[in-house]
Scaffold this motif. Structure first.
Motif, PDB file in Angstrom:
ATOM      1  N   GLY A   1       0.844  -1.188   0.000  1.00 46.43           N
ATOM      2  CA  GLY A   1       0.000   0.000   0.000  1.00 46.43           C
ATOM      3  C   GLY A   1       0.882   1.241   0.000  1.00 46.43           C
ATOM      4  O   GLY A   1       2.108   1.139   0.067  1.00 46.43           O
ATOM      5  N   ALA A   2       0.263   2.401  -0.089  1.00 51.66           N
ATOM      6  CA  ALA A   2       1.028   3.648  -0.126  1.00 51.66           C
ATOM      7  C   ALA A   2       0.466   4.652   0.860  1.00 51.66           C
ATOM      8  O   ALA A   2       0.564   5.852   0.665  1.00 51.66           O
ATOM      9  CB  ALA A   2       1.014   4.216  -1.537  1.00 51.66           C
ATOM     10  N   SER A   3      -0.140   4.168   1.957  1.00 52.14           N
ATOM     11  CA  SER A   3      -0.719   5.075   2.938  1.00 52.14           C
ATOM     12  C   SER A   3       0.398   5.793   3.695  1.00 52.14           C
ATOM     13  O   SER A   3       1.557   5.385   3.618  1.00 52.14           O
ATOM     14  CB  SER A   3      -1.575   4.280   3.915  1.00 52.14           C
ATOM     15  N   PRO A   4       0.064   6.857   4.423  1.00 49.96           N
ATOM     16  CA  PRO A   4       1.097   7.544   5.225  1.00 49.96           C
ATOM     17  C   PRO A   4       1.808   6.584   6.173  1.00 49.96           C
ATOM     18  O   PRO A   4       3.008   6.733   6.420  1.00 49.96           O
ATOM     19  CB  PRO A   4       0.295   8.585   6.011  1.00 49.96           C
ATOM     20  N   VAL A   5       1.079   5.596   6.715  1.00 43.83           N
ATOM     21  CA  VAL A   5       1.708   4.655   7.644  1.00 43.83           C
ATOM     22  C   VAL A   5       2.695   3.771   6.887  1.00 43.83           C
ATOM     23  O   VAL A   5       3.796   3.493   7.372  1.00 43.83           O
ATOM     24  CB  VAL A   5       0.644   3.802   8.356  1.00 43.83           C
ATOM     25  N   HIS A   6       2.329   3.333   5.688  1.00 42.79           N
ATOM     26  CA  HIS A   6       3.240   2.520   4.885  1.00 42.79           C
ATOM     27  C   HIS A   6       4.528   3.282   4.596  1.00 42.79           C
ATOM     28  O   HIS A   6       5.606   2.709   4.566  1.00 42.79           O
ATOM     29  CB  HIS A   6       2.593   2.149   3.546  1.00 42.79           C
ATOM     30  N   ARG A   7       4.392   4.593   4.347  1.00 45.66           N
ATOM     31  CA  ARG A   7       5.557   5.348   3.880  1.00 45.66           C
ATOM     32  C   ARG A   7       6.498   5.757   4.999  1.00 45.66           C
ATOM     33  O   ARG A   7       7.612   6.191   4.732  1.00 45.66           O
ATOM     34  CB  ARG A   7       5.083   6.590   3.117  1.00 45.66           C
ATOM     35  N   LEU A   8       6.105   5.630   6.254  1.00 47.45           N
ATOM     36  CA  LEU A   8       6.995   5.986   7.361  1.00 47.45           C
ATOM     37  C   LEU A   8       8.211   5.059   7.351  1.00 47.45           C
ATOM     38  O   LEU A   8       8.084   3.877   7.055  1.00 47.45           O
ATOM     39  CB  LEU A   8       6.273   5.836   8.697  1.00 47.45           C
ATOM     40  N   PRO A   9       9.393   5.579   7.697  1.00 50.17           N
ATOM     41  CA  PRO A   9      10.572   4.706   7.764  1.00 50.17           C
ATOM     42  C   PRO A   9      10.371   3.630   8.835  1.00 50.17           C
ATOM     43  O   PRO A   9       9.754   3.895   9.878  1.00 50.17           O
ATOM     44  CB  PRO A   9      11.696   5.658   8.158  1.00 50.17           C
ATOM     45  N   PRO A  10      10.892   2.438   8.605  1.00 46.47           N
ATOM     46  CA  PRO A  10      10.625   1.325   9.516  1.00 46.47           C
ATOM     47  C   PRO A  10      11.101   1.573  10.942  1.00 46.47           C
ATOM     48  O   PRO A  10      10.412   1.184  11.886  1.00 46.47           O
ATOM     49  CB  PRO A  10      11.378   0.153   8.877  1.00 46.47           C
ATOM     50  N   GLN A  11      12.267   2.235  11.095  1.00 46.21           N
ATOM     51  CA  GLN A  11      12.762   2.415  12.470  1.00 46.21           C
ATOM     52  C   GLN A  11      11.813   3.272  13.292  1.00 46.21           C
ATOM     53  O   GLN A  11      11.627   3.045  14.489  1.00 46.21           O
ATOM     54  CB  GLN A  11      14.200   2.960  12.492  1.00 46.21           C
ATOM     55  N   CYS A  12      11.173   4.276  12.651  1.00 42.93           N
ATOM     56  CA  CYS A  12      10.212   5.125  13.369  1.00 42.93           C
ATOM     57  C   CYS A  12       9.032   4.287  13.843  1.00 42.93           C
ATOM     58  O   CYS A  12       8.580   4.395  14.988  1.00 42.93           O
ATOM     59  CB  CYS A  12       9.694   6.236  12.476  1.00 42.93           C
ATOM     60  N   LYS A  13       8.527   3.414  12.924  1.00 48.79           N
ATOM     61  CA  LYS A  13       7.368   2.603  13.289  1.00 48.79           C
ATOM     62  C   LYS A  13       7.715   1.631  14.415  1.00 48.79           C
ATOM     63  O   LYS A  13       6.925   1.417  15.334  1.00 48.79           O
ATOM     64  CB  LYS A  13       6.874   1.835  12.054  1.00 48.79           C
TER      65      LYS A  13
END
Lengths: 237, 254
Positions: free
Chosen positions: B13-25
């Protein structure tokens, strides 16, 4: 066996996390000694093996089934340090990708299922091998006992952690009886599979069983002797 | 625990959550779950707010609720445990629907159900919005020793290969009339496990040689790096900050 979030309170979870980090640190140093630059691919493939072997369900009793935990098996096959790394990575991936075992409980899970299992299982295995005669049967027997003890040992370690930071008001005695009782049963299955697996690997590639290094003579290629003159003897096989 | 791990968890997907860098998530999810675990179980409303926060993330990530609900199944063994708890726990007994239950056992069951479920949902959302490969880059950015991430990379890359090999062995056993019925099946299963180990390990040896012949010297080349801007960190911090407010309110309230 995978502990979820909320089972153990926050301070004890964090303390168990510190224990896990320390244990993995030691294992990292030891694994480089066991495998040098081959560590990453070999430990990675062994982790994939442990991950796949955990999917293999075996019947326990009365229609229930258990699955292999694989800590002792991995330690005997690839060495204790690499074994700890493999099981820890499997647990890390299960928590991150499959939501199996809570993220805050990762320290608890690694401490019980990777550190305690390998420490108890492999320690007992080496101890038994030192006392038993150097045969394939005693390697199988030692891995049987080691795996059998390692699973309830992990359950006992969990009980200790639970006593320190459990969130439910169930008496320690009851938790210990239930946990250790169930895991003795699981341990029997684990022990049977571990012993049979170790001896089947030992029969084919004895050089690959880390725990039995130096115990077995390497397989050698035997070539039938030819007579000095004349054609080779026809084989009788 | 007992449930299989066969399904793929990442939803592209391309949602804002998808686009966050993995370390932040990763940091956000870990902080969130820690806060949930540290919340006193008597503040039932706080867990409701946590659930709403996760629902908001689910909507923002465009992950169908049904998908999340289906994947919660992984938790089932512990639900069973939680249901037993009111019967075995100590403490004062109260009568509910004619059953004598332990009051603290009920609280314990609620505690595990609520916190466990919130943790599972948070992890499911993380895995659904982050490619496994990127998750590994994320944990490497968070100073995980590179040897661990390398081992994890190999495990992910070859996990399917090894699992498929186990599947083919199963087909081979079944087509020869084998069925694991009781303890006598152990020998056959163990030979499969032994063969699986040999095939995996020998594959590892071949992979290592292939890597050495391509110049491997113990560290992996960085082909793709994931940096995070302050903006992205702030965006990822929304969830744990909101949770921190809830936790604070739960601690302060009488």
């Amino acid at each position: 066996m995978h502990v979820p979030d909320g089972f153990i309170d926050a301070p004890v979870s964090i303390a168990a996390g510190a224990v896990a980090v320390a244990g993995i640190g030691i294992a990292l140093r030891g694994a480089r000694r066991e495998l040098d630059d081959r560590t990453a691919p070999l430990a990675g493939l062994t982790a994939a093996f442990v991950f796949a072997a955990q999917m293999l369900n075996f019947p326990v009793a009365a229609g229930t089934s258990g699955h292999l935990l694989g800590g002792t098996l991995a330690a005997i096959l690839v060495g204790p340090y690499t074994g700890v790394l493999c099981v820890s990575v499997v647990l890390l991936m299960q928590a991150l990708l499959f939501a199996d075992g809570g993220l805050t409980a990762l320290g608890v899970n690694i401490t019980t299922m990777a550190l305690v299992t390998v420490l108890a299982g492999y320690g007992l295995f080496r101890l038994l091998l030192r006392m038993l005669p150097k045969t394939r049967a005693s390697v199988a027997a030692a891995s049987f006992v080691a795996a059998l003890v390692s699973v309830p040992a992990a359950a006992a370690a969990f009980t200790v952690i639970y006593a320190a930071g459990g969130t439910a008001d169930v008496s320690i005695g009851k938790v210990a009886t239930a946990m250790i009782g169930v895991h003795v049963l699981i341990g029997i299955g684990e022990a049977l599979i571990t012993a049979a697996t170790v001896s089947s690997v030992l029969a084919v590639r004895p050089d690959l069983v880390y725990g039995a290094r130096g115990l077995m003579k390497p397989l050698e290629l035997r070539v039938a002797a030819r007579k000095a003159d004349g054609p080779a003897e026809p084989s009788r096989a | 625990m007992g449930a299989g791990h066969a399904h793929r968890l990442y939803l592209p997907g391309a949602s804002p959550v998808h686009r966050l860098p993995p370390q932040c998530k990763l940091v956000a999810v870990l902080a969130f779950v820690l806060l949930v675990v540290a919340t006193p179980r008597e503040r039932i409303w706080a867990f409701g707010v946590y659930a709403l926060l996760l629902a908001a993330v689910t909507v923002a990530a465009r992950v169908p609720f049904r998908t999340v609900a289906r994947r919660i199944v992984i938790e089932v063994p512990f639900v069973a445990f939680a249901f037993l708890m009111p019967f075995v726990a100590e403490g004062e007994k109260i009568t509910v629907l004619g059953l004598r239950l332990s009051e603290s056992g009920l609280w314990g069951a609620w505690n595990i159900l609520a916190k466990g479920t919130l943790g599972v949902v948070a992890s499911i959302l993380l895995a659904a919005t982050t490619e496994p490969r990127l998750l590994l880059l994320g944990i490497e950015r968070l100073r995980m020793p590179s040897l661990i991430t390398q081992i994890a990379t190999f495990m992910l890359r070859y996990g399917d290969v090894v699992t498929a090999e186990l599947g083919r062995m199963k087909v081979a056993r079944a087509s020869r009339g084998f069925e694991a019925r009781d303890i006598r099946a152990t020998g056959v299963l163990a030979k499969s496990v032994g063969a699986l180990f040999l095939r995996s390990y020998e594959r590892g040896e071949r992979v290592h040689l292939a890597m050495v012949s391509r110049g491997y010297d113990g560290r992996m080349p960085v082909l793709y790096d994931v940096g995070a801007t302050a903006m992205q960190w702030t965006l990822a911090a929304v969830l744990p900050l909101a949770a921190a407010l809830v936790a604070l309110a739960a601690w302060m309230s009488p």
